[in-house]
Design an enzyme around this catalytic site. Sequence first.
Site, PDB file in Angstrom:
ATOM      1  N   THR A 115     -10.691   3.586  10.705  1.00  0.00           N
ATOM      2  CA  THR A 115     -10.610   2.638  11.833  1.00  0.00           C
ATOM      3  C   THR A 115      -9.996   3.279  13.079  1.00  0.00           C
ATOM      4  O   THR A 115      -9.974   2.672  14.138  1.00  0.00           O
ATOM      5  CB  THR A 115      -9.793   1.403  11.436  1.00  0.00           C
ATOM      6  OG1 THR A 115      -8.531   1.837  10.899  1.00  0.00           O
ATOM      7  CG2 THR A 115     -10.506   0.556  10.418  1.00  0.00           C
TER       8      THR A 115
ATOM      9  N   ASP B  13     -13.139  15.322  -1.884  1.00  0.00           N
ATOM     10  CA  ASP B  13     -13.240  16.675  -2.450  1.00  0.00           C
ATOM     11  C   ASP B  13     -14.552  16.761  -3.220  1.00  0.00           C
ATOM     12  O   ASP B  13     -15.355  15.823  -3.189  1.00  0.00           O
ATOM     13  CB  ASP B  13     -12.009  16.935  -3.350  1.00  0.00           C
ATOM     14  CG  ASP B  13     -11.600  18.404  -3.347  1.00  0.00           C
ATOM     15  OD1 ASP B  13     -12.501  19.264  -3.446  1.00  0.00           O
ATOM     16  OD2 ASP B  13     -10.400  18.693  -3.257  1.00  0.00           O
TER      17      ASP B  13
ATOM     18  N   ASP C  65      -3.519   4.349  -1.701  1.00  0.00           N
ATOM     19  CA  ASP C  65      -4.472   4.779  -0.664  1.00  0.00           C
ATOM     20  C   ASP C  65      -4.350   6.286  -0.426  1.00  0.00           C
ATOM     21  O   ASP C  65      -3.816   6.727   0.580  1.00  0.00           O
ATOM     22  CB  ASP C  65      -4.168   3.979   0.618  1.00  0.00           C
ATOM     23  CG  ASP C  65      -5.146   4.272   1.744  1.00  0.00           C
ATOM     24  OD1 ASP C  65      -6.284   4.699   1.436  1.00  0.00           O
ATOM     25  OD2 ASP C  65      -4.785   4.067   2.919  1.00  0.00           O
TER      26      ASP C  65
ATOM     27  N   LYS D 262       0.856  -1.203   0.000  1.00  0.00           N
ATOM     28  CA  LYS D 262       0.000   0.000   0.000  1.00  0.00           C
ATOM     29  C   LYS D 262       0.884   1.242   0.000  1.00  0.00           C
ATOM     30  O   LYS D 262       1.795   1.365   0.816  1.00  0.00           O
ATOM     31  CB  LYS D 262      -0.891  -0.002   1.244  1.00  0.00           C
ATOM     32  CG  LYS D 262      -1.847   1.193   1.299  1.00  0.00           C
ATOM     33  CD  LYS D 262      -2.846   1.032   2.416  1.00  0.00           C
ATOM     34  CE  LYS D 262      -2.392   1.658   3.710  1.00  0.00           C
ATOM     35  NZ  LYS D 262      -2.410   3.131   3.728  1.00  0.00           N
TER      36      LYS D 262
ATOM     37  N   LYS E  14      -7.041   8.292  -0.418  1.00  0.00           N
ATOM     38  CA  LYS E  14      -8.252   8.720   0.302  1.00  0.00           C
ATOM     39  C   LYS E  14      -8.790  10.061  -0.206  1.00  0.00           C
ATOM     40  O   LYS E  14      -8.888  11.044   0.532  1.00  0.00           O
ATOM     41  CB  LYS E  14      -7.978   8.838   1.801  1.00  0.00           C
ATOM     42  CG  LYS E  14      -7.533   7.538   2.465  1.00  0.00           C
ATOM     43  CD  LYS E  14      -7.453   7.691   3.958  1.00  0.00           C
ATOM     44  CE  LYS E  14      -6.989   6.440   4.666  1.00  0.00           C
ATOM     45  NZ  LYS E  14      -5.569   6.097   4.450  1.00  0.00           N
TER      46      LYS E  14
ATOM     47  N   ARG F 220       2.182  -1.630  11.149  1.00  0.00           N
ATOM     48  CA  ARG F 220       3.159  -1.622  12.228  1.00  0.00           C
ATOM     49  C   ARG F 220       3.398  -2.962  12.907  1.00  0.00           C
ATOM     50  O   ARG F 220       4.552  -3.238  13.271  1.00  0.00           O
ATOM     51  CB  ARG F 220       2.810  -0.512  13.228  1.00  0.00           C
ATOM     52  CG  ARG F 220       3.093   0.872  12.642  1.00  0.00           C
ATOM     53  CD  ARG F 220       2.387   1.979  13.384  1.00  0.00           C
ATOM     54  NE  ARG F 220       0.958   1.948  13.146  1.00  0.00           N
ATOM     55  CZ  ARG F 220       0.100   2.839  13.649  1.00  0.00           C
ATOM     56  NH1 ARG F 220       0.538   3.807  14.420  1.00  0.00           N
ATOM     57  NH2 ARG F 220      -1.192   2.749  13.369  1.00  0.00           N
TER      58      ARG F 220
HETATM   59  O1  LIG Z   1      -9.778   3.344   7.949  1.00  0.00           O
HETATM   60  C1  LIG Z   1      -8.576   3.220   7.637  1.00  0.00           C
HETATM   61  C2  LIG Z   1      -8.118   3.405   6.363  1.00  0.00           C
HETATM   62  C3  LIG Z   1      -6.792   3.234   6.084  1.00  0.00           C
HETATM   63  N1  LIG Z   1      -5.925   2.881   7.046  1.00  0.00           N
HETATM   64  C4  LIG Z   1      -4.498   2.688   6.682  1.00  0.00           C
HETATM   65  O2  LIG Z   1      -4.104   1.346   6.989  1.00  0.00           O
HETATM   66  C5  LIG Z   1      -2.811   1.320   7.530  1.00  0.00           C
HETATM   67  C6  LIG Z   1      -2.853   0.685   8.892  1.00  0.00           C
HETATM   68  O3  LIG Z   1      -1.568   0.635   9.446  1.00  0.00           O
HETATM   69  P1  LIG Z   1      -1.267   0.006  10.883  1.00  0.00           P
HETATM   70  O4  LIG Z   1       0.169   0.319  11.117  1.00  0.00           O
HETATM   71  O5  LIG Z   1      -1.548  -1.472  10.765  1.00  0.00           O
HETATM   72  O6  LIG Z   1      -2.165   0.662  11.879  1.00  0.00           O
HETATM   73  C7  LIG Z   1      -2.281   2.761   7.528  1.00  0.00           C
HETATM   74  O7  LIG Z   1      -1.483   2.926   6.380  1.00  0.00           O
HETATM   75  C8  LIG Z   1      -3.534   3.612   7.405  1.00  0.00           C
HETATM   76  O8  LIG Z   1      -3.313   4.776   6.649  1.00  0.00           O
HETATM   77  C9  LIG Z   1      -6.363   2.702   8.319  1.00  0.00           C
HETATM   78  O9  LIG Z   1      -5.593   2.389   9.248  1.00  0.00           O
HETATM   79  N2  LIG Z   1      -7.689   2.861   8.588  1.00  0.00           N
END
Ligand SMILES: O=c1ccn([C@@H]2O[C@H](COP(=O)(O)O)[C@@H](O)[C@H]2O)c(=O)[nH]1
Length: 233
Positions: free
Chosen positions: A119, A65, A60, A33, A62, A212
Amino acid sequence: MLTADRIIVPLDVPTFAAAIALVETLPDVSFWKVGLELFVSSGPEILAELKQRQKRIFLDLKFHDIPNTVAGACRSAAQYDVDLLTIHATAGRRALQDAQAALSEATEPPKLIAITLLTSLSSRDLAFDLKVPVELPQFTLEMALMAKECGLAGAVCSPHEAKQIKQLCGQDFLLVCPGVRPHTISVTGDQKRTMTPADAIKSGADYLVIGRPITAAEDPVAAFARICEELGT
Ligand SMILES: O=c1ccn([C@@H]2O[C@H](COP(=O)(O)O)[C@@H](O)[C@H]2O)c(=O)[nH]1
């Protein structure tokens, strides 16, 4: 599809060099991603590099606009030959429709998927900060349904909402779920709606976005392997 291929790892790093180092550290990751941090710092060069390495790409960015602007952004993104592209559902029905229409002009357009609700947000955040007077599961369901009605391929949601969204929008409606934390990790960080990888797949997620817990692990290769093992690959 191998279960390992259902894990998307974010390249949440500040430079092109750091991204390539991560890709080389994790040769078994097939789906990467590219998000705001890397794209803003490095531009589209990273996308060409990942393609050359036969990787699948989730761009991603997002988009959020007005309809004319998101349509233009989608037209521009379509040139990069990426697999998935994101837009916020809260940009509204017309923006989703125009974005999807703009992508449909391309020969091999990416699948456009809508963020239902980040999230990192909880029920409390939705009610008290965003002042949305709807229960969180209902809100994400409505956002997913609107995306489906606008012709989008799927949605981004937490695994907690996946089952209900699949039931309402159909099994073909693609669900990409971040907020995934292996049971060995007690720290959820900024993620508020989390679930383990195995439970997320059981709940209906097609793809898991896991950052992470893999990339910040002492041994990222072992962390990725452990998750794949947990998922039964
Ligand atoms: O609702 C959302 C949309 C995108 N993300 C993205 O996913 C990863 C999650 O990374 P972790 O390190 O596993 O937390 C991150 O790149 C976000 O931009 C999201 O977390 N929630």
